[in-house]
Scaffold this motif. Structure first.
Motif, PDB file in Angstrom:
ATOM      1  N   LEU A 164      41.590  16.434  12.994  1.00 34.75           N
ATOM      2  CA  LEU A 164      40.933  15.209  13.053  1.00 34.75           C
ATOM      3  C   LEU A 164      39.755  15.216  13.969  1.00 34.75           C
ATOM      4  N   ASP A 165      38.677  14.822  13.624  1.00 31.40           N
ATOM      5  CA  ASP A 165      37.607  14.560  14.841  1.00 31.40           C
ATOM      6  C   ASP A 165      38.107  13.592  15.927  1.00 31.40           C
ATOM      7  N   ILE A 166      37.203  13.336  16.876  1.00 31.05           N
ATOM      8  CA  ILE A 166      37.327  12.434  17.865  1.00 31.05           C
ATOM      9  C   ILE A 166      37.451  11.054  17.214  1.00 31.05           C
ATOM     10  N   THR A 167      36.639  10.746  16.461  1.00 31.44           N
ATOM     11  CA  THR A 167      36.589   9.376  15.955  1.00 31.44           C
ATOM     12  C   THR A 167      37.744   9.005  15.114  1.00 31.44           C
ATOM     13  N   SER A 168      37.973   9.799  14.388  1.00 36.39           N
ATOM     14  CA  SER A 168      39.123   9.637  13.340  1.00 36.39           C
ATOM     15  C   SER A 168      40.453   9.592  14.337  1.00 36.39           C
ATOM     16  N   TYR A 169      40.534  10.471  15.254  1.00 36.97           N
ATOM     17  CA  TYR A 169      41.851  10.538  15.989  1.00 36.97           C
ATOM     18  C   TYR A 169      42.023   9.303  16.990  1.00 36.97           C
ATOM     19  N   PHE A 170      40.867   8.775  17.661  1.00 42.13           N
ATOM     20  CA  PHE A 170      41.060   7.504  18.354  1.00 42.13           C
ATOM     21  C   PHE A 170      41.364   6.163  17.295  1.00 42.13           C
ATOM     22  N   ASN A 171      40.764   6.240  16.059  1.00 44.49           N
ATOM     23  CA  ASN A 171      41.104   5.004  15.425  1.00 44.49           C
ATOM     24  C   ASN A 171      42.504   5.148  14.993  1.00 44.49           C
ATOM     25  N   VAL A 172      43.056   6.240  14.739  1.00 49.04           N
ATOM     26  CA  VAL A 172      44.724   6.146  14.414  1.00 49.04           C
ATOM     27  C   VAL A 172      45.434   5.638  15.461  1.00 49.04           C
ATOM     28  N   ILE A 173      45.167   6.171  16.886  1.00 53.33           N
ATOM     29  CA  ILE A 173      45.948   6.006  17.814  1.00 53.33           C
ATOM     30  C   ILE A 173      45.676   4.510  18.381  1.00 53.33           C
ATOM     31  N   LYS A 174      44.397   4.024  18.160  1.00 53.97           N
ATOM     32  CA  LYS A 174      44.150   2.725  18.546  1.00 53.97           C
ATOM     33  C   LYS A 174      44.746   1.651  17.516  1.00 53.97           C
ATOM     34  N   GLN A 175      44.888   1.789  16.292  1.00 57.13           N
ATOM     35  CA  GLN A 175      45.479   1.010  15.473  1.00 57.13           C
ATOM     36  C   GLN A 175      47.053   0.739  15.889  1.00 57.13           C
ATOM     37  N   LEU A 176      47.637   1.931  16.204  1.00 57.28           N
ATOM     38  CA  LEU A 176      48.846   1.681  16.727  1.00 57.28           C
ATOM     39  C   LEU A 176      49.053   0.648  17.837  1.00 57.28           C
ATOM     40  N   ASN A 219      38.298  17.127  33.737  1.00 59.91           N
ATOM     41  CA  ASN A 219      37.300  16.701  34.483  1.00 59.91           C
ATOM     42  C   ASN A 219      37.575  14.968  34.470  1.00 59.91           C
ATOM     43  N   ILE A 220      37.849  14.397  33.142  1.00 59.16           N
ATOM     44  CA  ILE A 220      38.114  13.103  33.404  1.00 59.16           C
ATOM     45  C   ILE A 220      39.334  12.717  34.202  1.00 59.16           C
ATOM     46  N   LEU A 221      40.517  13.384  34.348  1.00 58.20           N
ATOM     47  CA  LEU A 221      41.575  12.966  35.132  1.00 58.20           C
ATOM     48  C   LEU A 221      41.425  13.224  36.681  1.00 58.20           C
ATOM     49  N   MET A 222      40.310  13.671  36.947  1.00 60.11           N
ATOM     50  CA  MET A 222      39.653  14.142  38.327  1.00 60.11           C
ATOM     51  C   MET A 222      38.997  12.806  38.928  1.00 60.11           C
ATOM     52  N   ILE A 223      38.322  11.982  37.943  1.00 60.40           N
ATOM     53  CA  ILE A 223      37.618  10.887  38.190  1.00 60.40           C
ATOM     54  C   ILE A 223      38.487   9.644  38.761  1.00 60.40           C
ATOM     55  N   LYS A 224      37.944   9.125  39.824  1.00 61.47           N
ATOM     56  CA  LYS A 224      38.766   8.139  40.871  1.00 61.47           C
ATOM     57  C   LYS A 224      37.913   6.993  40.793  1.00 61.47           C
ATOM     58  N   PRO A 225      38.486   5.763  40.480  1.00 58.71           N
ATOM     59  CA  PRO A 225      39.492   5.524  39.587  1.00 58.71           C
ATOM     60  C   PRO A 225      39.294   5.777  38.120  1.00 58.71           C
ATOM     61  N   LEU A 226      40.243   5.975  37.304  1.00 64.79           N
ATOM     62  CA  LEU A 226      40.392   6.443  36.175  1.00 64.79           C
ATOM     63  C   LEU A 226      39.406   5.736  35.337  1.00 64.79           C
ATOM     64  N   PRO A 227      38.669   6.227  34.278  1.00 66.68           N
ATOM     65  CA  PRO A 227      37.928   5.308  33.427  1.00 66.68           C
ATOM     66  C   PRO A 227      38.601   4.777  32.347  1.00 66.68           C
ATOM     67  N   SER A 228      38.226   3.617  31.652  1.00 62.57           N
ATOM     68  CA  SER A 228      38.898   3.027  30.578  1.00 62.57           C
ATOM     69  C   SER A 228      38.792   4.033  29.296  1.00 62.57           C
ATOM     70  N   VAL A 229      39.940   3.616  28.585  1.00 62.78           N
ATOM     71  CA  VAL A 229      39.954   4.221  27.194  1.00 62.78           C
ATOM     72  C   VAL A 229      38.672   4.396  26.222  1.00 62.78           C
ATOM     73  N   SER A 230      37.892   3.298  26.338  1.00 60.21           N
ATOM     74  CA  SER A 230      36.542   3.161  25.500  1.00 60.21           C
ATOM     75  C   SER A 230      35.642   3.898  26.463  1.00 60.21           C
ATOM     76  N   ASN A 231      35.361   4.105  27.780  1.00 61.50           N
ATOM     77  CA  ASN A 231      34.495   4.943  28.234  1.00 61.50           C
ATOM     78  C   ASN A 231      35.050   6.752  27.930  1.00 61.50           C
ATOM     79  N   VAL A 232      36.282   6.775  28.066  1.00 58.04           N
ATOM     80  CA  VAL A 232      36.764   8.258  27.873  1.00 58.04           C
ATOM     81  C   VAL A 232      36.289   8.674  26.424  1.00 58.04           C
ATOM     82  N   TYR A 233      36.574   7.653  25.535  1.00 57.52           N
ATOM     83  CA  TYR A 233      36.066   7.898  24.085  1.00 57.52           C
ATOM     84  C   TYR A 233      34.599   8.435  23.930  1.00 57.52           C
TER      85      TYR A 233
END
Length: 309
Positions: A164-176, A219-233
């Motif tokens: 899956l591409d990023i968009t499709s993968y994000f939609n699948v997990i967000k639906q859950l 790189n994302i996990l090194m950001i403090k504080p952690l960004p939101s899921v929407s920002n990471v997407y």
């Protein structure tokens, strides 16, 4: 001061306790018996017809949480939630609103029945009140929410990006995530609980990514504080687009076209139409060939998977 009708005028008086303009209030204010006003709970719009369904897919006994949410949204838009929540009660028979209330109740009953499959609809079609139908469905199917939540949470760790591409993968997990949230009875709006829940979702999202995003994930996990899921997407979506652009550029810069004719092979290199191959020789030992162009330069190229006939 009074106007010609004997009504006291407050607009020009020194009383500042009233708002300067009552125009917005006049749009929503209505007499309790005036059910022709669009904001009245007994108002029926011309589009609210008997026999229509509130959802696109009738409820068949599965996915009650999702179906329930869609029903609530649809009735809220039509200003008829009170008929299933018990807020809108039947007025006395002597009331001028009694007949209109019965009309609205029957309309909601029709909507609910048409939003169910035939088998389930038969079990509630003789109910006279919309609230009775709703209460029976709640009692019958809401008890299965715990099993559904368990099933969804068991499925979450196995969700991965794969092909899956990023968009499709994000939609699948967000639906859950959304389905778990909609049917969960343990909702806490306190800051600590929400932060922990958001971090859990972020880790689940990152763990399912392909290895091509290993550097971006680090790189994302090194950001403090952690960004939101929407920002990471958004970050990963931009990263994916940049990868696609890079791959396209590399493919275009190293591309060449081969043409097979009846007399043999013809090779065309670059964009200059005058520099075309005059002669091609294929050596079966290493599948390589050489050519000489119009200006006499010679080069050797390899043909992969091509043999001399």
């Amino acid at each position: 001061m009074t106007n010609g009708t004997g009504t006291e005028s407050l607009a020009t008086s020194g009383d500042t306790s009233m708002p300067a303009s009552s125009e917005p209030a006049s749009r929503t204010a209505f007499h309790p018996d005036n059910y022709t006003h669009s904001c009245h709970p007994l108002y029926v719009h011309l589009s609210n017809v008997l026999g229509s369904s509130l959802v696109t897919t009738p409820f068949d006994g599965t996915g009650y949480g999702s179906w329930r949410r869609n029903i609530l949204v649809a009735l809220s838009v039509r200003n008829k939630l009170g008929f299933i929540q018990g807020i809108s009660t039947r007025p006395p028979d002597s009331s001028p609103l009694a007949r209109q209330w019965q009309r609205c109740n029957d309309l909601v009953v029709s909507w609910l029945i048409n939003s169910l499959t035939k088998d389930i609809a038969r079990s509630v079609e003789y109910s006279k009140l919309a609230q009775g139908i709703w209460s029976e469905l709640e009692e019958r199917y809401s008890t299965a929410d715990g099993a559904r939540i368990f099933e969804l949470k068991k499925e979450l760790p196995h969700i991965s990006q794969g092909s899956l591409d990023i968009t499709s993968y994000f939609n699948v997990i967000k639906q859950l995530w959304d389905e778990i949230s909609s049917i969960s009875t343990n909702h806490c709006s306190c800051g600590g609980s929400k932060k922990a829940d958001d971090e859990q979702k972020l880790y689940q999202f990152l763990m399912g990514l392909n290895d091509t995003y290993l550097q971006a994930r680090s790189n994302i996990l090194m950001i403090k504080p952690l960004p939101s899921v929407s920002n990471v997407y958004g970050i990963l979506l931009a990263n994916e687009k940049q990868r696609n652009i890079s791959c396209t550029s590399q493919f275009s810069s190293g591309s060449a076209s081969f043409h097979v004719g009846a007399s043999g092979f013809k090779f065309t290199k670059g964009g200059n139409p005058r520099k075309t191959a005059a002669h091609v020789e294929v050596e079966s030992s290493n599948n390589s060939f050489g050519y000489s162009d119009a200006v006499g330069s010679e080069q050797t190229y390899s043909l992969h998977g091509l043999t001399k006939d």
